[in-house]
Design an enzyme around this catalytic site. Structure first.
Site, short mmCIF file in Angstrom:
data_model
loop_
_atom_site.label_atom_id
_atom_site.label_comp_id
_atom_site.label_asym_id
_atom_site.label_seq_id
_atom_site.Cartn_x
_atom_site.Cartn_y
_atom_site.Cartn_z
N ASP A 26 0.89 -1.18 -0.11
CA ASP A 26 0.02 0.10 -0.14
C ASP A 26 0.71 1.32 -0.06
O ASP A 26 1.95 1.24 0.50
CB ASP A 26 -0.85 -0.03 1.18
CG ASP A 26 -1.91 0.90 1.21
OD1 ASP A 26 -2.37 1.47 0.05
OD2 ASP A 26 -2.54 1.53 2.13
N ASN A 74 -10.66 -3.35 -6.53
CA ASN A 74 -9.88 -2.39 -7.34
C ASN A 74 -10.19 -2.10 -8.88
O ASN A 74 -9.70 -1.18 -9.40
CB ASN A 74 -8.24 -2.93 -7.34
CG ASN A 74 -7.71 -2.65 -6.16
OD1 ASN A 74 -6.67 -3.27 -5.93
ND2 ASN A 74 -8.00 -1.70 -5.39
C1 FPP Z 1 -2.30 0.03 -3.24
O1 FPP Z 1 -1.77 1.28 -3.15
C2 FPP Z 1 -1.56 -0.70 -4.41
C3 FPP Z 1 -2.28 -1.45 -5.27
C4 FPP Z 1 -3.76 -1.12 -5.41
C5 FPP Z 1 -1.56 -1.97 -6.36
C6 FPP Z 1 -0.28 -2.80 -6.06
C7 FPP Z 1 0.41 -3.22 -6.99
C8 FPP Z 1 1.86 -3.20 -7.33
C9 FPP Z 1 2.68 -2.94 -6.34
C10 FPP Z 1 2.44 -3.11 -8.82
C11 FPP Z 1 2.06 -4.46 -9.52
C12 FPP Z 1 2.39 -5.75 -8.78
C13 FPP Z 1 3.06 -6.73 -9.52
C14 FPP Z 1 2.93 -8.12 -8.55
C15 FPP Z 1 3.77 -6.65 -10.61
P1 FPP Z 1 -2.57 2.71 -3.43
O2 FPP Z 1 -2.53 2.94 -4.98
O3 FPP Z 1 -4.10 2.35 -2.84
O4 FPP Z 1 -1.85 3.59 -2.44
P2 FPP Z 1 -2.65 4.91 -1.83
O5 FPP Z 1 -3.18 4.21 -0.76
O6 FPP Z 1 -1.59 5.72 -1.40
O7 FPP Z 1 -3.47 5.45 -2.75
#
Ligand code: FPP
Length: 245
Positions: A26, A74
């Site tokens: 996250d 998501n």
């Molecule tokens: C949450 O952060 C993260 C995600 C929904 C996506 C996670 C994906 C990756 C790290 C990259 C792809 C993965 C692989 C396995 C190649 P957020 O966007 O909700 O962060 P925020 O809380 O700061 O908005």
């Protein structure tokens, strides 16, 4: 492969390394926002952090890792963000073939039918092509929701009951575990959440029954090997009682 942990006196002390570590990756969006960049750039950096962590965990001998990459919720994000995340998965699944030295088995935790045909095929292929690797298992939770996973397991067991192959009173906890996406993995020992939020977000609800939690304000793209070591050291200081005294 069933992993029934024997609960002995020795388990009052933590094992040296957690066998299964979960990651709620996250903070990508906030990381990008702080730098005036689009959220998708945060995901690109998050994917790099994922790749580095996988290699580091492999070096120090962690056997099972689970990464929360994309939840069933998501899909509600803006189209460009969803597309960017799908493209990152395509890129890293392709790249996984260059990292066979890690002897890592990849397992999709989630419903592959939700993806476009090419990505779905990539998930099918990488699971097949790495099935014999035994050094480490990496679960990629994509199109994953824990309630959905448990519901799916209940349906499969209910079907066996309907077909007369199983009596309701014979259903055990192990049987339920064997109908989850994580059926070839033991329960989670340590769940790490960067980004500072203190919630589970529908990730591995069944599998974390006795997990230790580690939350840090470090945002996922910044999470490095030292942050991982700090989490492991914290884990080693815990007294796991599994409900005992
Ligand atoms: C949450 O952060 C993260 C995600 C929904 C996506 C996670 C994906 C990756 C790290 C990259 C792809 C993965 C692989 C396995 C190649 P957020 O966007 O909700 O962060 P925020 O809380 O700061 O908005």
């Amino acid at each position: 492969m069933a992993f029934t942990k024997k609960k002995t006196d020795a388990q009052e002390l933590p094992e040296v390394l957690p066998v299964h570590v979960g990651f709620i990756m996250d903070g990508n969006g906030r990381w990008a926002k702080k730098r005036g960049m689009p959220r998708t750039y945060g995901h690109v950096q998050g994917a790099l952090a994922f790749r580095k962590l996988l290699r580091y965990a492999n070096e120090i001998g962690v056997k099972y890792m689970s990464f929360y990459a994309f939840s069933t919720e998501n899909w509600k994000r803006p189209d460009d963000e969803v597309h960017a995340l799908m493209d990152l998965m395509r890129k890293y699944l392709k790249e996984a073939y260059e990292h066979f030295d890690l002897r890592t088995r990849f397992v999709l935790l989630g419903d592959e039918d939700g993806f476009e045909a090419d990505l779905r095929q990539q998930y099918i292929d990488i699971q097949k092509d790495t099935v014999d690797f035994e050094r480490m298992t990496a679960g990629i939770a994509a199109n994953y929701g824990s309630r959905n996973e448990i519901t799916h397991a209940c349906r499969e067991l209910a079907q066996l009951v309907k077909e007369g192959k199983l009596e309701p009173e014979d259903i055990t906890e192990d049987m339920i575990s064997q109908h989850l996406y994580t059926k070839d993995m033991p329960d989670v020992d340590l769940m790490i959440r960067p980004g500072g939020e203190q919630r589970l977000s529908n990730f591995l609800l069944w599998q974390i029954a006795y997990s230790e939690f580690y939350v840090t304000d470090v945002l996922w793209p910044d999470f490095n090997r030292y942050d991982f070591l700090r989490a492991l050291l914290s884990y080693q200081g815990r007294n796991r009682r599994f409900g005992g005294v």
